[in-house]
Design an enzyme around this catalytic site. Structure first.
Site, PDB file in Angstrom:
ATOM      1  N   GLU A 173       4.203  13.690   6.545  1.00  0.00           N
ATOM      2  CA  GLU A 173       5.655  13.716   6.309  1.00  0.00           C
ATOM      3  C   GLU A 173       6.264  12.532   7.022  1.00  0.00           C
ATOM      4  O   GLU A 173       6.195  12.426   8.246  1.00  0.00           O
ATOM      5  CB  GLU A 173       6.248  15.023   6.810  1.00  0.00           C
ATOM      6  CG  GLU A 173       7.700  15.234   6.416  1.00  0.00           C
ATOM      7  CD  GLU A 173       8.176  16.657   6.653  1.00  0.00           C
ATOM      8  OE1 GLU A 173       9.373  16.897   6.439  1.00  0.00           O
ATOM      9  OE2 GLU A 173       7.350  17.516   7.042  1.00  0.00           O
ATOM     10  N   GLY A 174       6.822  11.597   6.237  1.00  0.00           N
ATOM     11  CA  GLY A 174       7.411  10.401   6.806  1.00  0.00           C
ATOM     12  C   GLY A 174       8.873  10.283   6.470  1.00  0.00           C
ATOM     13  O   GLY A 174       9.518  11.236   6.020  1.00  0.00           O
ATOM     14  N   GLY A 175       9.402   9.078   6.669  1.00  0.00           N
ATOM     15  CA  GLY A 175      10.819   8.858   6.458  1.00  0.00           C
ATOM     16  C   GLY A 175      11.239   8.940   5.007  1.00  0.00           C
ATOM     17  O   GLY A 175      12.395   9.233   4.710  1.00  0.00           O
ATOM     18  N   ASP A 288       1.376  -4.965   3.481  1.00  0.00           N
ATOM     19  CA  ASP A 288       1.607  -4.109   4.643  1.00  0.00           C
ATOM     20  C   ASP A 288       0.269  -3.663   5.239  1.00  0.00           C
ATOM     21  O   ASP A 288       0.057  -2.484   5.523  1.00  0.00           O
ATOM     22  CB  ASP A 288       2.447  -2.894   4.255  1.00  0.00           C
ATOM     23  CG  ASP A 288       3.040  -2.185   5.478  1.00  0.00           C
ATOM     24  OD1 ASP A 288       3.172  -2.842   6.531  1.00  0.00           O
ATOM     25  OD2 ASP A 288       3.351  -0.981   5.374  1.00  0.00           O
TER      26      ASP A 288
END
Length: 443
Positions: A173-175, A288
């Site tokens: 669960e990220g931004g 990235d």
């Protein structure tokens, strides 16, 4: 929601309708007619506007012109269906041959109206399509029991995705998104399903998510995560079904072990380089590369196998496509500061030499435990990428000895001017392989 409105002995259907046609006068006539029949109508006049609107999945029906000047209607239709879109679509066009009609219907159109036409004919076809939609099967029931809390996280209850996969747990669960562990019951296969959070449902974020899925789906390499499926749920949630990787992220391993032994570290980095060589050869830049985007999966012989994850910032190099949608503004910077190339810090156009620089930063950290530039803030680190020389191996690990060939290779890959670096990821991989051969690393 489609609404049935009962009048004098008959029933009409109110719906939210999208009209896409570059003929402004005709589009206006269609809009007036449909609004008179109490539909909620949105009109746009270009293909890109139409594609942007239709992929929101908020319309009960789209009326789509075939011959649009920028992105034609049949391409929009194919894209929408390929992404899992279920919006009913009526093609509106001057193409009247049987072959043209067959192409439109085979591409996923629900009906076909040939110009010139009478508004009553279009109105009747609209009602027919909406009647079918209104009487469609109820939402599919989710697989498994006791997983309602997991499904609610991704707004999945009632979606066909929840009826196809058994959602087991939230594993990330990220931004901007969620990652679920799920099971395909018929194949008895565990998968990872990545979804965007509802709060991140901007046009740009959806486009970036779709770009990531399309980028990875072009890749077929043992050191790159495999994508099985992608699309948008009935509740406007973009999703991507991926290979489930059991293991640890490289950044976690480095936190636990500080750095990796030289032979193991170079062996792993050669494999990562090879995965990026493949990505570059099919036109995909990662942009990235960092330890947290590299998972280490145990192989049958017990050795870790690296898997490159998260092509969320990936860019497809398609120089021949003059209709590409601009997804980021000029000078907008994306990436992770400790691993960003100088040209990435400046927001310049990137090529694979930027990935070479980032890969060199990761290799440096893998074998020393430190990135080549550190600072108290992200801005301080980015400025160092632009203005200061990187650490040397001796500065960060004076107690260890490194092959001079490795130091020269990494120093070259970390040159601030891209023209002075390795020009391809294959060149960097070849140099690292030569160093690994000297020390007897397995690769």
């Amino acid at each position: 929601m489609i609404v049935l409105v009962h009048g004098q002995g008959d029933a009409s259907i109110m719906a939210k309708v999208l009209v896409v046609d570059d003929d402004v006068e005709l589009a206006g006539m269609v809009e007036d007619w449909l609004m008179y029949e109490q539909h909620n109508v949105t009109v746009v006049h270009t293909g890109f506007e139409g594609w942007s609107q239709i992929q929101t999945n908020e319309y009960e029906l789209a009326i789509l012109d075939w011959d649009l000047p920028d992105l034609n209607g049949i391409d929009i239709l194919k894209r929408h269906r390929a992404a899992g879109g279920t919006t009913p679509i009526i093609m509106l066009t001057g193409h009247g041959t049987i072959d043209d009609k067959a192409e439109g219907l085979d591409s996923g159109a629900n009906d076909y109206v040939t110009k010139p036409f009478h508004m009553k004919e279009l109105s009747a076809r609209v009602r027919a399509v909406l009647r079918v939609t209104a009487t469609a099967a109820p939402p599919a029931k989710p697989l498994g029991t006791g997983n309602e809390a997991v499904l609610e996280k991704g707004n999945l209850i009632g979606t066909s995705l929840a009826a196809k996969y058994e959602f087991l747990d939230v594993i990330g669960e990220g931004g901007v998104g969620l990652v679920f562990k799920a099971r395909h019951p018929h194949l008895d296969r565990i998968v990872a399903i990545k979804m965007l959070l509802p709060s991140e449902m901007s046009e740009e974020m959806v486009a970036r998510f779709e770009r990531e899925a399309r980028a990875i789906s072009r890749l077929n390499h043992p050191n790159v995560i495999t994508v099985h499926d992608f699309g948008i749920t009935e509740k406007r949630m973009p999703f991507m079904v991926m290979e489930f990787v059991e293991g640890k992220a490289l950044d976690v391993v480095l936190q636990e072990q500080d750095y990796l032994p030289l032979d193991l570290g170079l062996s792993l980095m050669i494999q990562v380089c090879d995965g990026l060589v493949h990505a570059h050869e099919v036109g995909v830049l990662h942009r990235d590369i960092k330890p947290s985007n590299i998972m280490l999966q145990r192989s049958p012989d017990g050795l870790p196998v690296p898997k490159i994850l998260d092509f969320g910032l990936a860019k497809l190099r398609d120089h021949g496509n003059q209709k590409a949608v601009v997804l980021t503004q000029a000078q907008q910077v994306f990436g992770s500061p400790p691993y960003m190339s100088p040209e990435q810090v400046r927001g310049k156009t990137l090529d694979e030499r930027s990935d070479v620089y980032s890969m060199a930063c990761v290799i440096f950290e893998v074998v020393t435990g430190y990135p080549p530039h550190v600072g108290d803030t992200a801005m301080e680190i980015m400025i160092k990428h632009l203005e200061e020389p990187p650490f040397t191996f001796q500065e960060v690990r004076p107690e260890l000895t490194y092959p001079p060939e490795l130091e020269r290779t990494i120093a070259r890959a970390l040159e601030k001017d891209p023209a002075n670096r390795h020009q391809t990821m294959r060149e960097l991989k070849d140099d690292i392989q030569r160093v690994a051969a000297v020390i007897g690393a397995r690769f």
